[in-house]
Design a protein around this motif. Structure first.
Motif, mmCIF file in Angstrom:
data_model
loop_
_atom_site.group_PDB
_atom_site.id
_atom_site.type_symbol
_atom_site.label_atom_id
_atom_site.label_comp_id
_atom_site.label_asym_id
_atom_site.label_seq_id
_atom_site.Cartn_x
_atom_site.Cartn_y
_atom_site.Cartn_z
ATOM 1 N N THR A 45 0.956 -1.151 0.039
ATOM 2 C CA THR A 45 -0.040 -0.051 0.083
ATOM 3 C C THR A 45 0.700 1.223 0.091
ATOM 4 N N SER A 46 0.414 2.286 -0.859
ATOM 5 C CA SER A 46 1.175 3.677 -0.781
ATOM 6 C C SER A 46 -0.262 4.615 -0.620
ATOM 7 N N ILE A 47 0.109 5.682 0.312
ATOM 8 C CA ILE A 47 -0.728 6.569 0.466
ATOM 9 C C ILE A 47 0.017 7.921 0.407
ATOM 10 N N GLU A 48 -0.613 8.865 -0.256
ATOM 11 C CA GLU A 48 0.297 10.209 -0.530
ATOM 12 C C GLU A 48 -0.833 11.030 0.027
ATOM 13 N N VAL A 49 -0.245 12.064 0.914
ATOM 14 C CA VAL A 49 -1.286 13.343 1.650
ATOM 15 C C VAL A 49 -0.240 14.545 2.081
ATOM 16 N N TYR A 50 -0.779 15.452 1.703
ATOM 17 C CA TYR A 50 -0.235 16.786 1.908
ATOM 18 C C TYR A 50 -0.609 17.393 3.050
ATOM 19 N N VAL A 51 -0.119 17.613 4.102
ATOM 20 C CA VAL A 51 -0.628 18.449 5.408
ATOM 21 C C VAL A 51 -0.158 19.673 5.660
ATOM 22 N N ARG A 52 -0.996 20.595 6.024
ATOM 23 C CA ARG A 52 -0.691 22.008 6.449
ATOM 24 C C ARG A 52 -1.566 22.241 7.554
ATOM 25 N N TYR A 53 -0.857 22.049 8.896
ATOM 26 C CA TYR A 53 -1.520 22.495 10.224
ATOM 27 C C TYR A 53 -1.429 23.936 10.382
ATOM 28 N N ALA A 54 -2.544 24.363 10.878
ATOM 29 C CA ALA A 54 -2.793 25.767 11.448
ATOM 30 C C ALA A 54 -2.052 25.944 12.902
ATOM 31 N N THR A 110 -4.205 20.588 19.134
ATOM 32 C CA THR A 110 -5.196 19.331 19.361
ATOM 33 C C THR A 110 -4.124 18.353 19.006
ATOM 34 N N ASN A 111 -3.773 17.421 20.110
ATOM 35 C CA ASN A 111 -2.968 16.319 20.238
ATOM 36 C C ASN A 111 -3.890 15.303 19.673
ATOM 37 N N GLY A 112 -3.291 14.354 18.741
ATOM 38 C CA GLY A 112 -4.012 13.215 18.369
ATOM 39 C C GLY A 112 -4.994 13.638 16.937
ATOM 40 N N ALA A 113 -4.800 14.823 16.492
ATOM 41 C CA ALA A 113 -5.648 15.198 15.549
ATOM 42 C C ALA A 113 -5.260 14.289 14.231
ATOM 43 N N ARG A 114 -6.112 13.266 13.749
ATOM 44 C CA ARG A 114 -5.659 12.417 12.882
ATOM 45 C C ARG A 114 -5.727 13.026 11.211
ATOM 46 N N VAL A 115 -4.783 12.560 10.521
ATOM 47 C CA VAL A 115 -4.682 13.369 9.098
ATOM 48 C C VAL A 115 -5.485 12.095 8.195
ATOM 49 N N PHE A 116 -5.464 10.908 8.645
ATOM 50 C CA PHE A 116 -6.363 10.150 8.039
ATOM 51 C C PHE A 116 -6.375 8.691 8.986
ATOM 52 N N TYR A 117 -7.738 8.172 8.794
ATOM 53 C CA TYR A 117 -7.792 6.770 9.664
ATOM 54 C C TYR A 117 -8.363 6.005 8.926
ATOM 55 N N PHE A 118 -7.801 4.787 8.593
ATOM 56 C CA PHE A 118 -8.651 3.790 8.033
ATOM 57 C C PHE A 118 -9.116 2.452 9.218
ATOM 58 N N GLY A 119 -10.310 2.305 9.342
ATOM 59 C CA GLY A 119 -10.666 1.505 10.482
ATOM 60 C C GLY A 119 -12.389 1.596 10.560
ATOM 61 N N GLN A 120 -12.573 0.920 11.670
ATOM 62 C CA GLN A 120 -14.109 0.678 11.980
ATOM 63 C C GLN A 120 -14.416 1.531 13.355
ATOM 64 N N ASN A 121 -13.981 2.704 13.566
ATOM 65 C CA ASN A 121 -14.332 3.451 14.650
ATOM 66 C C ASN A 121 -13.774 3.105 16.202
ATOM 67 N N ASN A 122 -12.783 2.126 16.336
ATOM 68 C CA ASN A 122 -11.928 1.927 17.158
ATOM 69 C C ASN A 122 -10.712 1.464 16.647
ATOM 70 N N ASP A 123 -9.723 1.350 17.502
ATOM 71 C CA ASP A 123 -8.213 1.200 17.180
ATOM 72 C C ASP A 123 -7.920 -0.269 16.417
ATOM 73 N N ASP A 124 -8.834 -1.309 16.806
ATOM 74 C CA ASP A 124 -8.430 -2.489 16.508
ATOM 75 C C ASP A 124 -8.507 -2.501 14.995
ATOM 76 N N ASP A 125 -7.359 -3.188 14.390
ATOM 77 C CA ASP A 125 -7.196 -3.503 12.951
ATOM 78 C C ASP A 125 -7.511 -2.195 12.216
ATOM 79 N N SER A 126 -6.381 -1.178 12.414
ATOM 80 C CA SER A 126 -6.763 0.021 11.842
ATOM 81 C C SER A 126 -5.337 0.913 11.448
ATOM 82 N N VAL A 127 -5.181 1.802 10.636
ATOM 83 C CA VAL A 127 -3.965 2.394 10.269
ATOM 84 C C VAL A 127 -4.399 3.911 10.356
ATOM 85 N N TYR A 128 -3.441 4.647 11.006
ATOM 86 C CA TYR A 128 -3.674 6.177 10.710
ATOM 87 C C TYR A 128 -2.529 6.998 10.918
ATOM 88 N N VAL A 129 -2.430 8.226 10.547
ATOM 89 C CA VAL A 129 -1.304 9.071 11.063
ATOM 90 C C VAL A 129 -1.958 10.137 11.636
#
Length: 118
Positions: A60-69, A73-92
Motif C-alpha cells: 500500500t502507498s498513501i500520499e497526503v499533503y498536510v498543513r496544520y494551522a 489538538t494532540n492526536g488530530a488525525r490526518v487519515f484513519y482507516f478502520g471501524q471507529n475503534n483502534d482494532d485493525d486500523s491504520v492512521y496518521v
C-alpha cells in the motif's frame, strides 16, 4: 508497478469527490470544505471526509499533503482507516507530547496490538 487503484483529488470547489479510478465516493462531513489548495478541516469533532469502504491490505502507498494551522489538538488525525475503534486500523496523527516539539505518528493496529512509527 501496479496501476493506481484509488485516487481522491480533494482540490477544487464543490462538495463530495468521486474516486478517479472507481465509483467510490469521499463525502464531506461537518465543516469540511474543498478549496483550490485541497480539503480544509476546522479541527472540530465531526469534520472529516468519509470514504466508501473497500478491501484494504497488501502493498500500500498513501500520499497526503498536510498543513496544520497549529498543533494544539494532540492526536488530530490526518487519515484513519478502520471501524471507529483502534482494532485493525491504520492512521496518521499529530503528536504534541510536550516540550514544544510536535511530530507526526504513523500507527498500525493488528487486532489490539499496535506499532507507532514517528
Amino acid at each position: 508497478v501496479r496501476a493506481c487503484e484509488h485516487f481522491f483529488d480533494m482540490r477544487g470547489a464543490g462538495g463530495n469527490v468521486t474516486d478517479r479510478c472507481s465509483s467510490l465516493m469521499a463525502r464531506l462531513m461537518g465543516g469540511a470544505r474543498r478549496t483550490e489548495e485541497g480539503l480544509v478541516l476546522d479541527g472540530k469533532d465531526g469534520t472529516y471526509a468519509s470514504l466508501d469502504p473497500w478491501p484494504f491490505g497488501g502493498p500500500t502507498s498513501i500520499e497526503v499533503y498536510v498543513r496544520y494551522a497549529n498543533f494544539d489538538t494532540n492526536g488530530a488525525r490526518v487519515f484513519y482507516f478502520g471501524q471507529n475503534n483502534d482494532d485493525d486500523s491504520v492512521y496518521v496523527c499529530n503528536n504534541n507530547n510536550g516540550g514544544g516539539k510536535a511530530q507526526i505518528d504513523w500507527t498500525v493496529f493488528q487486532g489490539s496490538n499496535y506499532k507507532d512509527i514517528s
